[in-house]
Design a protein around this motif. Structure first.
Motif, mmCIF file in Angstrom:
data_model
loop_
_atom_site.group_PDB
_atom_site.id
_atom_site.type_symbol
_atom_site.label_atom_id
_atom_site.label_comp_id
_atom_site.label_asym_id
_atom_site.label_seq_id
_atom_site.Cartn_x
_atom_site.Cartn_y
_atom_site.Cartn_z
ATOM 1 N N LEU A 55 81.286 48.835 36.498
ATOM 2 C CA LEU A 55 80.358 48.734 37.635
ATOM 3 C C LEU A 55 78.945 49.110 37.216
ATOM 4 O O LEU A 55 78.727 50.032 36.437
ATOM 5 C CB LEU A 55 80.810 49.690 38.750
ATOM 6 C CG LEU A 55 82.143 49.387 39.433
ATOM 7 C CD1 LEU A 55 82.580 50.585 40.269
ATOM 8 C CD2 LEU A 55 82.010 48.143 40.325
ATOM 9 N N ASN A 101 76.551 48.785 42.232
ATOM 10 C CA ASN A 101 77.962 48.490 42.519
ATOM 11 C C ASN A 101 78.763 49.781 42.651
ATOM 12 O O ASN A 101 79.680 49.877 43.468
ATOM 13 C CB ASN A 101 78.582 47.625 41.423
ATOM 14 C CG ASN A 101 77.731 46.440 41.024
ATOM 15 O OD1 ASN A 101 77.632 46.121 39.854
ATOM 16 N ND2 ASN A 101 77.088 45.800 41.994
ATOM 17 N N ASP A 129 78.021 51.034 46.082
ATOM 18 C CA ASP A 129 78.762 50.213 47.050
ATOM 19 C C ASP A 129 80.232 50.624 47.059
ATOM 20 O O ASP A 129 80.847 50.779 48.122
ATOM 21 C CB ASP A 129 78.666 48.722 46.683
ATOM 22 C CG ASP A 129 77.285 48.134 46.950
ATOM 23 O OD1 ASP A 129 76.523 48.749 47.724
ATOM 24 O OD2 ASP A 129 76.976 47.073 46.374
ATOM 25 N N ALA A 130 80.781 50.788 45.848
ATOM 26 C CA ALA A 130 82.201 51.134 45.747
ATOM 27 C C ALA A 130 82.465 52.520 46.324
ATOM 28 O O ALA A 130 83.535 52.764 46.898
ATOM 29 C CB ALA A 130 82.640 51.072 44.282
ATOM 30 N N ASP A 146 82.634 52.074 49.910
ATOM 31 C CA ASP A 146 83.880 51.387 50.245
ATOM 32 C C ASP A 146 85.114 52.255 50.007
ATOM 33 O O ASP A 146 86.213 51.900 50.425
ATOM 34 C CB ASP A 146 84.022 50.108 49.395
ATOM 35 C CG ASP A 146 83.106 49.007 49.896
ATOM 36 O OD1 ASP A 146 82.513 49.196 50.969
ATOM 37 O OD2 ASP A 146 82.999 47.977 49.214
ATOM 38 N N SER A 181 86.344 53.365 46.833
ATOM 39 C CA SER A 181 87.095 53.227 45.583
ATOM 40 C C SER A 181 86.429 53.929 44.407
ATOM 41 O O SER A 181 86.920 53.864 43.287
ATOM 42 C CB SER A 181 87.289 51.745 45.241
ATOM 43 O OG SER A 181 86.079 51.148 44.881
ATOM 44 N N PHE A 182 85.306 54.580 44.642
ATOM 45 C CA PHE A 182 84.590 55.252 43.549
ATOM 46 C C PHE A 182 84.274 56.663 44.024
ATOM 47 O O PHE A 182 83.579 56.846 45.020
ATOM 48 C CB PHE A 182 83.305 54.467 43.223
ATOM 49 C CG PHE A 182 82.633 54.916 41.959
ATOM 50 C CD1 PHE A 182 83.030 54.416 40.733
ATOM 51 C CD2 PHE A 182 81.599 55.841 41.996
ATOM 52 C CE1 PHE A 182 82.412 54.820 39.562
ATOM 53 C CE2 PHE A 182 80.973 56.249 40.835
ATOM 54 C CZ PHE A 182 81.380 55.741 39.610
#
Lengths: 84, 945
Positions: B620, B624, B627-628, B631, B633-634
């Protein structure tokens, strides 16, 4: 993880369309290859997974060149297609 | 260690194929034609007394102390202004000369304070030295007559004083300001005995046009211009040669020391990037290194709403490692990543990306080049085959035409700008492509031949229009293109740019630039042997940043302006080690040396060397990752030396991403804005505490040498190593040189780089390998790195960020001379005297329409945010465009900028944000909320000593 996409679909669609805008100046086959290669080389798998999911859901907002390239790429990378 | 004193040859070097042999004091010497007798003598080791001469300046011949006798000639000519001639017999020490020199010195000293013992320059004063050299034993004139001993002292500049009582009016300072810096701020006021050095129109130094580069202080042979730090601390006793950690010019400096205290930083004459020149940041703004805000102890906290708690290194490292392991176990391997720093060394950067790829087992690594020059990497790689500028800085000395696009070198890269201005004063032509009327457009003895003040966001239209002119008017270098470039790609590009829709006339509706000017500029650029492009973030920070880089490369190839001295496509890199951090594999898709992570044989080399199996998929990028994080996932990130919560666009989005993570580890010298969202703080080191290398914008690898011990106790590379070891991926290095050895072993373009080579050569430019054992000043000579140069189709696509009724103005952002990036360093120096806050520059027309007057508070609103700052009415802006900087925290310029970005690299579109500006009497909601949050987030519970 319910939303494992590294960016909402709006962001991913905009990014894919921008890439397509650049390759629009090339003959279609080259353009499709250019968009697909760019996304394959520079997008993390979860981003590709996200745009493939969006494509599978109808691909709203994708420009024709982006859509064609993503269909090609998705076919090449079935492991990144989401079932959800 | 000793104090390094470079040899002063008195007059500048002359380069000539013709050599001249003469005799000086009975010794023969052969030197290039044009060399002065003074310099020829010094080549022999013969020091001719001098005061007004120094080898950074052209000879002036005013002090007369350097008089010599020449057999067969009358009088005593000045050796500084007399060039060598074949067969001359010169005598530098005769009875006649001794008497003459003593008389001259007697006159100087008769109007000079006799306070040598208490003078700040005691031991470093050329006047004092010359009095000794000529054997001055008495001054017969006394001080009863008229003199300057009571002349007022100007202490207005925060970094140096001007003591007119000690001035001998040798004009070295005035000439340094003209010849070296190119600002022309100083002058000699009045005549004869009343002559005095004056800054501007009898203003004080701070209020004048002086840019505090320090060239005058450097040139002064007495204590007239003197660093305040030397006045306070005394003369230094040893020095360490190192590299500045501000912009991408990468100036070499001597850190002049007393024990472990830095007394002053002086530009190093042998530095290949700066040749003994400096700017206000590198020369003077280093006090942040000992600022009270430095954090030198590790800290942790459970939640970002908790106060920080000082802990041991073991606890901090252990906690960070456990958190990363916990997150990976719970959310998956890809839930963590990291950001390397362009302010850190190559070795530190290499180690961080290695930790992330091999220790974390992911490719989620990125660097701040993402938000500045990532399009440079992409664009030049596609067209030329490598991700770097083509020239060394000295190349500008041979440019006939200089085209500056989207860069403001006098503010952003001031030392290179001085070199560039010198070439312009010698007659090179100048094209400036910039929405703003930057200083280069018109300043002292500089006037652009063409200024193309395009509308922000229309770079590609301008470059296509220039290409159209070149192609349709027969200005292509056909032989060059036929020999060097891919024919099919060129033919396709030629047909594309030749289309009428790409003509200057057709594109004028977008660019706002008169077609005739575009045509004139294109003809000028194409019509000379050597034309060079220099560009900055005004090119890259656009939705078509990468397209524009390719457009410039197209233009340079079509006109044959790549592959030789005086030409090229040259990115002016923002931070000191942007080039290096990119070289070191900081991007998620490529390993050190710009090799894609999916390339099996390359990845296998790293697998073998690092003992791991690397993921072949790209990771990423910074946006990104954020963003993750939003969202879900990070969840964890290790950030070394970057402050994305101030520097990156759409801050509310950035901070939402950071706040969504469970472990943010920040390694920095201060509690920066990103640290407000961190759970672990690892104290970092300043450049003065580092050992390693930086790579500047000309691909020059320069040594950074430790001048003072690391304040936190560990070097940054040692901290990364500790973290890696705690994560279970062992690293064992004893010195940064061992890390460089590993880099060289794994990176073909660095194959011959070693600390031993750097000690021997001073610096080298990569590629440095078997094909170029001592480095490569100019790239693509004879052949492009990729083989045939590749022309790319660069269709102009207007940005989606458009003005409209709600947001009718375009905001563009940038930086200014005295401040640097997010200001973490420069805000903690006296540089705030020049720029205490960010302001909004607005054209008088736009201001009048809104009832805005100079100094009014105004609210700037975009579709993503709002902030309040002071207005400055300026005609540097074109109507419809406003400008601000992002150096100060409270301003929050990046609250307004959007997350639109470059199509290829996600480099943010900082340069184009649609905004509205209105009078305001209060801070924005974000400013008020953030100030409260910031105060709470920075509380520290100190450990008992």
């Amino acid at each position: 993880m319910s939303n494992d996409h590294a960016g909402g679909s709006d962001t991913l669609v905009r990014m894919a369309n921008q890439i397509a805008d650049f390759f629009q100046g090339y003959p279609e086959a080259e353009g499709v290859e250019g968009v697909a290669t760019h996304i394959r080389k520079f997008w993390d798998p979860r981003m590709r997974r996200g745009i493939f999911a969006h494509l599978a859901a109808g691909g709203a907002g994708l420009k024709p060149l982006a859509r064609t390239a993503l269909e090609k790429l998705a076919a090449e990378q079935p492991h990144l297609k989401e079932s959800a | 260690m000793t104090l390094i004193k470079e040899t002063d040859y008195g007059t500048p070097i002359r380069l000539s194929a013709r050599m001249v042999t003469l005799s000086i004091d009975g010794q023969e010497i052969t030197v290039p034609e044009g060399t002065s007798i003074m310099r020829a003598a010094m080549e022999l080791g013969t020091k001719i007394p001098k005061l007004c001469a120094t080898d950074s300046l052209e000879a002036f011949g005013s002090c007369r102390l350097c008089a010599v006798e020449i057999e067969g000639r009358r009088g005593t000519p000045a050796s500084c202004t007399t060039p060598v001639e074949s067969g001359l017999k010169v005598w530098t020490q005769t009875g006649k000369l001794s008497k003459l020199r003593r008389n001259i010195m007697e006159l100087y000293i008769s109007d000079h304070p006799l306070d040598c013992l208490t003078c700040a320059a005691n031991g470093d004063c050329e006047l004092q030295d010359m009095a000794g050299v000529v054997g001055l034993r008495e001054v017969r004139y006394g001080f009863a007559g008229e003199n300057h001993l009571d002349a007022a002292k100007d202490e207005s500049n925060p970094y140096f004083t001007f003591d007119a009582s000690k001035c001998i009016v040798c004009s070295r300072c005035v000439r340094a300001c003209e010849e070296v810096q190119g600002t022309f701020a100083l002058t000699i006021d009045s005549r004869g005995f009343a002559s005095t050095v004056s800054a501007g129109q009898k203003e004080d130094f701070l209020g004048s046009e002086c840019v505090s580069c320090g060239a005058c202080v450097q040139a002064c042979p007495t204590a007239t211009l003197m660093e305040k730090t030397v006045i306070e601390a005394g003369q230094p006793e040893h020095s360490v040669v190192t590299t500045c950690a501000y912009c991408g010019v990468g100036c070499s400096f001597k850190a002049e020391m007393r024990g472990t205290e830095v007394v002053r930083m002086t530009p190093y004459k042998d530095g290949e990037a700066n040749h003994g020149h400096s700017c206000v940041k590198g020369r003077f703004a280093w006090g942040y290194a000992t600022h009270k805000d430095r954090i030198t102890k590790p800290m942790i906290r459970e939640k970002i709403t908790d106060p920080w708690r000082e802990v041991s290194w073991e606890e901090a490292i252990g906690h960070a490692a456990n958190e990363f392991k916990r997150i990976q176990a719970k959310y998956g391997k890809g839930a963590v990543g990291g950001i390397t720093s362009s302010r850190c060394t190559n070795e530190e950067t290499y180690l961080v990306q290695k930790l992330i790829r091999a220790g974390f087992g992911v490719n989620n690594v990125d660097t701040c080049a993402r938000v500045c020059h990532s399009p440079t990497g992409y664009g030049l790689s596609q067209t030329f085959g490598t991700s770097a500028g083509t020239q060394n800085f000295d190349s500008v000395r041979e440019a006939d035409v200089i085209m500056v696009i989207g860069a403001n070198p006098t503010d952003g890269h001031p030392v290179f700008a001085s070199h560039m201005k010198k070439r312009l004063r010698q007659g090179a032509k100048l094209i400036v492509v910039d929405p703003r009327r930057i200083d280069l457009v018109k300043s002292a003895h500089i006037k652009a031949d063409y200024h193309l003040p395009l509308r922000p966001g229309t770079n590609v239209a301008i470059i296509n229009a220039m290409a159209h002119v070149i192609v349709t008017e027969g200005l292509v270098d056909e032989a060059y293109v036929a020999e060097r470039c891919d024919k099919m790609e060129f033919d396709r590009w030629r047909a594309f740019v030749a289309e009428e829709r790409n003509s200057p006339e057709a594109l004028e509706q977008y660019t706002g630039v008169p077609a005739a000017d575009v045509r004139g500029a294109a003809r000028l650029y194409a019509g000379v042997k050597n034309a060079a492009i220099y560009y900055g973030l005004g090119v890259t920070e656009h939705s078509q940043g990468s397209t524009m880089v390719m457009g410039m490369a197209n233009l340079a190839m079509a006109t044959g302006h790549v592959g030789h001295v005086g030409a090229g496509v040259n990115p002016l890199r923002g931070q000191n080690n942007v080039q290096g951090s990119c070289d070191m594999g900081s991007f998620p898709h490529e390993l050190p040396g710009y090799r894609h992570i999916s390339t099996d044989d390359v990845r296998e080399q790293f697998n073998q060397a690092w003992g791991v199996t690397l993921d072949p998929e790209p990771g990423l990028r910074i946006p990104n990752m954020l963003d993750a994080a939003i969202d879900g996932s990070f969840k964890g990130i290790y950030i070394q030396g970057e402050d994305i919560a101030q520097s990156d666009p759409n801050i509310k989005h950035v901070t939402a991403g950071l706040a969504a993570m469970e472990c943010v580890v920040v390694q920095d010298i201060f509690l920066n804005e990103t640290a407000n969202y961190a759970h672990v703080f690892l104290p970092g080191t300043t450049f003065l505490e580092k050992d390693g290398t930086f790579t500047n914008a000309e691909r020059r690898i320069n040594r950074v040498r430790r001048a003072v011990p690391p304040a936190p106790g560990y070097a940054d590379w040692e901290v990364t190593m500790m973290l890696s070891n705690a994560l279970g991926y062992p690293m064992h290095y004893n010195h940064p040189s061992e890390i460089m050895d590993e880099i060289a072993a794994l990176t073909p373009t660095f194959k011959n780089v070693s600390y031993a080579l750097l000690e021997e050569k001073g610096s080298v430019q990569w590629p440095c390998n078997d094909a170029a054992p001592e480095g490569t000043p100019t790239m693509h000579i004879g052949k492009f790195v990729r083989g045939k140069g590749r022309f790319m189709i660069t269709e102009f696509v207007p940005t989606e960020e458009k003005v409209g009724p709600r947001f009718p103005l375009l905001l563009t952002t940038g930086r200014i001379l005295s401040q640097y990036n997010v200001g973490a360093q420069t805000r903690r120096t006296h540089n705030v005297a020049w720029h205490p806050e960010d302001v909004l520059e607005i054209h008088p027309h736009d201001a009048e329409q809104r009832g805005i007057r100079e100094g009014d508070n105004v609210s700037v609103m975009s579709r993503v945010g709002e902030t309040t700052l002071k207005a400055v009415i300026s005609e540097r802006m074109q109507p419809g465009v406003v400008y601000t900087t992002f150096h100060h925290v409270g301003t929050g310029a990046n609250v307004i900028t959007t997350d639109f970005s470059d199509w290829a690299t996600n480099c943010p579109e900082y340069k184009v944000t649609a905004v509205e500006v209105r009078l305001s009497n209060m801070q924005s909601e974000w400013q008020r909320d953030y100030a409260l949050f910031r105060d709470a987030a920075r509380r520290i519970n100190r450990a008992a000593e």
